[in-house]
Write a protein that holds these residues in place. Structure first.
Motif, PDB file in Angstrom:
ATOM      1  N   UNK A   1      61.820  11.984 -30.403  1.00  0.00           N
ATOM      2  CA  UNK A   1      61.105  11.121 -30.625  1.00  0.00           C
ATOM      3  C   UNK A   1      59.408  11.216 -31.113  1.00  0.00           C
ATOM      4  N   UNK A   2      59.422  12.718 -30.857  1.00  0.00           N
ATOM      5  CA  UNK A   2      58.568  13.964 -31.151  1.00  0.00           C
ATOM      6  C   UNK A   2      58.149  14.510 -32.050  1.00  0.00           C
ATOM      7  N   UNK A   3      59.465  15.121 -32.567  1.00  0.00           N
ATOM      8  CA  UNK A   3      59.459  15.320 -34.131  1.00  0.00           C
ATOM      9  C   UNK A   3      59.907  14.266 -35.362  1.00  0.00           C
TER      10      UNK A   3
ATOM     11  N   UNK B   1      66.229  27.696 -30.452  1.00  0.00           N
ATOM     12  CA  UNK B   1      67.334  26.202 -31.155  1.00  0.00           C
ATOM     13  C   UNK B   1      68.170  27.087 -30.695  1.00  0.00           C
ATOM     14  N   UNK B   2      68.646  28.027 -29.923  1.00  0.00           N
ATOM     15  CA  UNK B   2      69.824  28.010 -29.789  1.00  0.00           C
ATOM     16  C   UNK B   2      69.794  27.972 -28.135  1.00  0.00           C
ATOM     17  N   UNK B   3      68.937  27.702 -27.444  1.00  0.00           N
ATOM     18  CA  UNK B   3      68.688  26.876 -26.233  1.00  0.00           C
ATOM     19  C   UNK B   3      68.643  26.019 -25.945  1.00  0.00           C
TER      20      UNK B   3
ATOM     21  N   UNK C   1      56.860  29.915 -30.307  1.00  0.00           N
ATOM     22  CA  UNK C   1      56.598  30.265 -28.735  1.00  0.00           C
ATOM     23  C   UNK C   1      56.044  29.504 -28.189  1.00  0.00           C
ATOM     24  N   UNK C   2      54.799  28.329 -28.621  1.00  0.00           N
ATOM     25  CA  UNK C   2      53.762  27.178 -27.690  1.00  0.00           C
ATOM     26  C   UNK C   2      55.560  26.356 -28.007  1.00  0.00           C
ATOM     27  N   UNK C   3      55.687  26.187 -28.741  1.00  0.00           N
ATOM     28  CA  UNK C   3      56.618  25.048 -28.815  1.00  0.00           C
ATOM     29  C   UNK C   3      57.674  25.497 -27.775  1.00  0.00           C
ATOM     30  N   UNK C   4      58.089  26.490 -27.803  1.00  0.00           N
ATOM     31  CA  UNK C   4      59.018  26.942 -26.194  1.00  0.00           C
ATOM     32  C   UNK C   4      58.799  26.123 -25.516  1.00  0.00           C
ATOM     33  N   UNK C   5      57.316  26.454 -24.867  1.00  0.00           N
ATOM     34  CA  UNK C   5      56.945  25.886 -23.751  1.00  0.00           C
ATOM     35  C   UNK C   5      56.870  24.702 -23.544  1.00  0.00           C
ATOM     36  N   UNK C   6      57.356  23.703 -24.976  1.00  0.00           N
ATOM     37  CA  UNK C   6      57.217  22.913 -24.224  1.00  0.00           C
ATOM     38  C   UNK C   6      58.425  21.954 -24.369  1.00  0.00           C
ATOM     39  N   UNK C   7      60.330  22.743 -25.231  1.00  0.00           N
ATOM     40  CA  UNK C   7      61.020  22.490 -24.511  1.00  0.00           C
ATOM     41  C   UNK C   7      61.374  23.257 -23.400  1.00  0.00           C
ATOM     42  N   UNK C   8      61.258  24.102 -22.634  1.00  0.00           N
ATOM     43  CA  UNK C   8      61.858  24.943 -21.606  1.00  0.00           C
ATOM     44  C   UNK C   8      61.020  23.784 -20.187  1.00  0.00           C
TER      45      UNK C   8
ATOM     46  N   UNK D   1      66.999  16.529 -31.858  1.00  0.00           N
ATOM     47  CA  UNK D   1      65.758  17.286 -31.827  1.00  0.00           C
ATOM     48  C   UNK D   1      66.160  18.596 -32.190  1.00  0.00           C
ATOM     49  N   UNK D   2      68.053  18.944 -31.904  1.00  0.00           N
ATOM     50  CA  UNK D   2      67.787  20.243 -32.650  1.00  0.00           C
ATOM     51  C   UNK D   2      67.988  20.382 -34.365  1.00  0.00           C
TER      52      UNK D   2
END
Length: 351
Positions: free
Chosen positions: A279-281, A260-262, A168-175, A286-287
């Protein structure tokens, strides 16, 4: 280069093992004399230890996911009846959300003590649910005055919930990389948050009783939340807020499943964002990097596992479409959204 970035007025204290000391110091700064402690029943003992010796006049434990409006109203009445002058919330996103609901109408300062990686404590975003409709908004009055991060308070969070909360926290980064208010500053915060979470979550999963992984996860979750606070809600959060409010789906798990779908949907039309995440991963894609992380974590995979029915997909599409940001990198059609939700419902590969 043209953009606007708003920095938030908030004190942030990292003090592993020192939450009680840090909270006492923050309460002294706000000069509070009548505290309301908000903590759900499972965190009651923890909250009592964290606030021992402080001028607590009421402990409130009626915490419900997605903050139903009737729950918020009862908590506001408790605060008024006890002449509370500050709030201390100890727990996850639902607990912080309830404290924000109280602050929204009272203006009371909040000292937040997170026990998950939800990130709500670092944003001025509030959310309330009325029936099956969840409404969110932004108001600086709900931003906690102080946040105390103590990684030792997260040691009791089960691995399964730690994984979901961390994603959920990672989703904040992505969005944050393509939300309406995205800019170079929050992109830098989001990338560093993603890097920290990518490294921390496997450590949390493999060594749940060790502090280093938990500390890095809190660090990453904080950066993610600050980036999100500046960027606003993108497609991912719009989808998850509707699903959570309308179908009462668990917050963290819903975000972990939909993410992952978004990302796969937007990455082809957001190459700079996708490159930052890759790069972060530490991966070429990224996907692919996200999928590899999810596999290592045995992350939740399908919305149907949490009560979302296939028959609800058309109604969900109709409910989400009005909230899709016009700036989303990939244009969103009803058919695309239906395909995305169907894949998330069954946990299948998509695109």
């Amino acid at each position: 280069m043209r953009f606007v970035h708003e920095s938030l007025p908030q004190r942030v204290c990292f003090d592993s093992g020192g939450a009680a000391r840090a909270v006492a110091a923050e309460i002294e700064l706000v000069k509070a004399e009548r505290l309301m402690v908000v903590a759900a029943t499972p965190e009651a003992d923890l909250a009592e230890r964290v606030t021992a010796g402080l001028p607590v006049v009421v402990r409130h434990d009626e915490v419900v996911m997605h903050v139903p409006i009737e729950i918020a109203e009862r908590a506001r009445k408790v605060a008024a009846n006890r002449a509370v002058d500050a709030l201390v919330c100890v727990g996850g996103g639902s607990t912080t959300g309830l404290a924000k609901a109280i602050a929204m109408t009272t203006g009371l300062p909040i000292v937040a003590v997170p026990t998950t990686y939800a990130g709500s404590e670092a944003t001025p975003v509030w959310g309330l649910t009325d029936g099956d409709r969840k409404t969110t908004g932004v108001d600086p009055v709900v931003l906690p005055r102080s946040v105390v991060y103590d990684a030792s308070l997260t040691l009791g969070l089960p691995v399964e919930m730690s994984v979901a909360s961390g994603l959920n926290a990672l989703a904040h980064c992505v969005d944050s990389l393509w939300a309406p208010g995205a800019n170079p500053l929050n992109a830098a915060l989001a990338a560093e948050g993603a890097r920290a979470l990518h490294g921390a979550l496997p450590e949390v999963a493999n060594h749940p009783k060790d502090l280093p992984g938990r500390e890095q996860a809190l660090y990453g979750a904080y950066l993610a939340a600050v980036a999100f606070a500046a960027a606003g809600s993108g497609l991912h959060h719009k989808i998850c807020h509707v699903l959570g409010g309308k179908y009462n789906l668990p917050h963290a798990q819903t975000h972990a499943i939909v993410l992952p779908y978004v990302l796969a949907f937007n990455a082809p039309n957001a190459p700079e964002a996708a490159d930052r995440l890759a790069r972060a991963f530490g991966t070429p894609s990224a996907p692919a990097g996200l999928e590899s992380l999810r596999a290592r974590l045995d992350a939740p995979r399908a919305l149907r596992d949490f009560g979302f029915a296939e028959s609800e997909i058309p109604a969900a599409v109709s409910a989400i479409l009005p909230f899709v940001p016009a700036s989303n990198p990939t244009p969103v059609t009803p058919d695309d959204l239906a395909l995305l939700l169907r894949a998330a419902w069954e946990g299948s590969d998509w695109r």
